[in-house]
Design a protein around this motif. Structure first.
Motif, mmCIF file in Angstrom:
data_model
loop_
_atom_site.group_PDB
_atom_site.id
_atom_site.type_symbol
_atom_site.label_atom_id
_atom_site.label_comp_id
_atom_site.label_asym_id
_atom_site.label_seq_id
_atom_site.Cartn_x
_atom_site.Cartn_y
_atom_site.Cartn_z
ATOM 1 N N ILE A 120 -4.430 7.001 -1.478
ATOM 2 C CA ILE A 120 -3.736 5.748 -1.763
ATOM 3 C C ILE A 120 -3.491 5.695 -3.259
ATOM 4 O O ILE A 120 -4.436 5.782 -4.051
ATOM 5 C CB ILE A 120 -4.547 4.519 -1.303
ATOM 6 C CG1 ILE A 120 -4.640 4.491 0.218
ATOM 7 C CG2 ILE A 120 -3.932 3.232 -1.831
ATOM 8 C CD1 ILE A 120 -5.452 3.327 0.777
ATOM 9 N N SER A 121 -2.225 5.574 -3.636
ATOM 10 C CA SER A 121 -1.884 5.518 -5.061
ATOM 11 C C SER A 121 -1.638 4.091 -5.544
ATOM 12 O O SER A 121 -1.672 3.843 -6.749
ATOM 13 C CB SER A 121 -0.659 6.385 -5.351
ATOM 14 O OG SER A 121 0.451 5.943 -4.598
ATOM 15 N N VAL A 153 0.863 -1.173 0.000
ATOM 16 C CA VAL A 153 0.000 0.000 0.000
ATOM 17 C C VAL A 153 0.903 1.226 0.000
ATOM 18 O O VAL A 153 1.799 1.339 0.834
ATOM 19 C CB VAL A 153 -0.925 0.035 1.243
ATOM 20 C CG1 VAL A 153 -1.799 1.278 1.228
ATOM 21 C CG2 VAL A 153 -1.771 -1.226 1.320
ATOM 22 N N VAL A 154 0.674 2.125 -0.950
ATOM 23 C CA VAL A 154 1.440 3.373 -1.017
ATOM 24 C C VAL A 154 0.476 4.523 -0.740
ATOM 25 O O VAL A 154 -0.514 4.703 -1.462
ATOM 26 C CB VAL A 154 2.119 3.560 -2.392
ATOM 27 C CG1 VAL A 154 2.889 4.881 -2.432
ATOM 28 C CG2 VAL A 154 3.042 2.382 -2.700
ATOM 29 N N PHE A 211 -14.089 6.964 -1.860
ATOM 30 C CA PHE A 211 -13.417 6.115 -2.835
ATOM 31 C C PHE A 211 -14.414 5.719 -3.915
ATOM 32 O O PHE A 211 -15.628 5.899 -3.758
ATOM 33 C CB PHE A 211 -12.871 4.859 -2.166
ATOM 34 C CG PHE A 211 -13.893 4.168 -1.302
ATOM 35 C CD1 PHE A 211 -14.864 3.350 -1.843
ATOM 36 C CD2 PHE A 211 -13.905 4.396 0.067
ATOM 37 C CE1 PHE A 211 -15.831 2.755 -1.048
ATOM 38 C CE2 PHE A 211 -14.872 3.802 0.870
ATOM 39 C CZ PHE A 211 -15.831 2.973 0.302
ATOM 40 N N THR A 212 -13.887 5.146 -4.980
ATOM 41 C CA THR A 212 -14.706 4.578 -6.047
ATOM 42 C C THR A 212 -14.374 3.104 -6.147
ATOM 43 O O THR A 212 -13.213 2.755 -6.396
ATOM 44 C CB THR A 212 -14.397 5.274 -7.393
ATOM 45 O OG1 THR A 212 -14.645 6.674 -7.260
ATOM 46 C CG2 THR A 212 -15.247 4.694 -8.510
ATOM 47 N N PRO A 213 -15.360 2.227 -5.938
ATOM 48 C CA PRO A 213 -15.092 0.796 -6.092
ATOM 49 C C PRO A 213 -14.754 0.466 -7.548
ATOM 50 O O PRO A 213 -15.284 1.092 -8.466
ATOM 51 C CB PRO A 213 -16.419 0.129 -5.692
ATOM 52 C CG PRO A 213 -17.153 1.152 -4.899
ATOM 53 C CD PRO A 213 -16.728 2.473 -5.463
ATOM 54 N N VAL A 217 -10.383 -0.439 -5.065
ATOM 55 C CA VAL A 217 -10.898 0.926 -5.165
ATOM 56 C C VAL A 217 -9.942 1.798 -5.969
ATOM 57 O O VAL A 217 -8.771 1.476 -6.147
ATOM 58 C CB VAL A 217 -11.081 1.577 -3.769
ATOM 59 C CG1 VAL A 217 -12.085 0.823 -2.940
ATOM 60 C CG2 VAL A 217 -9.766 1.720 -3.035
ATOM 61 N N SER A 218 -10.491 2.919 -6.415
ATOM 62 C CA SER A 218 -9.672 3.988 -6.993
ATOM 63 C C SER A 218 -10.137 5.289 -6.355
ATOM 64 O O SER A 218 -11.142 5.323 -5.644
ATOM 65 C CB SER A 218 -9.836 4.039 -8.512
ATOM 66 O OG SER A 218 -11.175 4.349 -8.856
ATOM 67 N N GLU A 219 -9.400 6.340 -6.588
ATOM 68 C CA GLU A 219 -9.764 7.667 -6.077
ATOM 69 C C GLU A 219 -10.005 7.656 -4.567
ATOM 70 O O GLU A 219 -10.926 8.306 -4.083
ATOM 71 C CB GLU A 219 -11.003 8.203 -6.806
ATOM 72 C CG GLU A 219 -10.886 8.236 -8.302
ATOM 73 C CD GLU A 219 -9.736 9.092 -8.804
ATOM 74 O OE1 GLU A 219 -9.496 10.186 -8.240
ATOM 75 O OE2 GLU A 219 -9.063 8.665 -9.757
ATOM 76 N N TYR A 220 -9.145 6.951 -3.826
ATOM 77 C CA TYR A 220 -9.299 6.849 -2.380
ATOM 78 C C TYR A 220 -8.688 8.073 -1.706
ATOM 79 O O TYR A 220 -7.548 8.447 -1.981
ATOM 80 C CB TYR A 220 -8.601 5.586 -1.874
ATOM 81 C CG TYR A 220 -8.637 5.427 -0.363
ATOM 82 C CD1 TYR A 220 -9.662 4.714 0.243
ATOM 83 C CD2 TYR A 220 -7.661 5.989 0.443
ATOM 84 C CE1 TYR A 220 -9.707 4.566 1.625
ATOM 85 C CE2 TYR A 220 -7.705 5.849 1.819
ATOM 86 C CZ TYR A 220 -8.720 5.139 2.395
ATOM 87 O OH TYR A 220 -8.765 4.999 3.755
ATOM 88 N N LEU A 221 -9.449 8.692 -0.815
ATOM 89 C CA LEU A 221 -8.962 9.808 -0.012
ATOM 90 C C LEU A 221 -9.544 9.662 1.386
ATOM 91 O O LEU A 221 -10.766 9.549 1.543
ATOM 92 C CB LEU A 221 -9.388 11.150 -0.610
ATOM 93 C CG LEU A 221 -8.938 12.390 0.163
ATOM 94 C CD1 LEU A 221 -7.423 12.570 0.082
ATOM 95 C CD2 LEU A 221 -9.650 13.626 -0.357
ATOM 96 N N ALA A 222 -8.686 9.634 2.380
ATOM 97 C CA ALA A 222 -9.132 9.498 3.772
ATOM 98 C C ALA A 222 -8.692 10.706 4.579
ATOM 99 O O ALA A 222 -7.687 11.351 4.258
ATOM 100 C CB ALA A 222 -8.560 8.230 4.395
#
Length: 99
Positions: free
Chosen positions: A35-36, A17-18, A67-69, A42-47
């Motif tokens: 998370i890149s 995980v980066v 996020f986008t699944p 998922v994509s476009e993850y922001l926490a």
């Protein structure tokens, strides 16, 4: 790496995980990361994590994410995955502050 703005984590099963720090506000006690790279579907993850003082010796920590699944994965499945991640992380944090 990158002066603490990027970190590489390894999951128990060997996944990588980066994460990249996106925002940090010491005065507001909040930070956000994306998370890149990850094994997560998922994509476009922001926490965002936020700490709110509740008194002299207690605080409330809120950890949320958007996020986008990926195709073929439901919102509910990914929400369940990250709910477990967040719960485990918050339990570990709580363990650092006995009493």
């Amino acid at each position: 790496s990158e002066g603490g703005r990027v970190r590489h984590l390894q999951t128990a099963d060997g996944g990588v995980v980066v994460e990249r720090l996106q925002r940090f506000d010491d005065a507001a006690r909040t930070y956000s990361y994306s998370i890149s790279e990850s094994p997560f579907p998922v994509s476009e993850y922001l926490a965002t994590l936020k700490v709110e003082a509740l008194g002299d010796s207690s605080a409330k920590v809120t950890w949320s994410g958007v996020f986008t699944p990926v195709a073929g994965v439901t919102d509910a499945a990914v929400e369940e995955l990250f709910s477990g991640v967040y719960s485990g992380g918050l339990d570990a944090l709580r363990g650092n502050f006995p009493g």
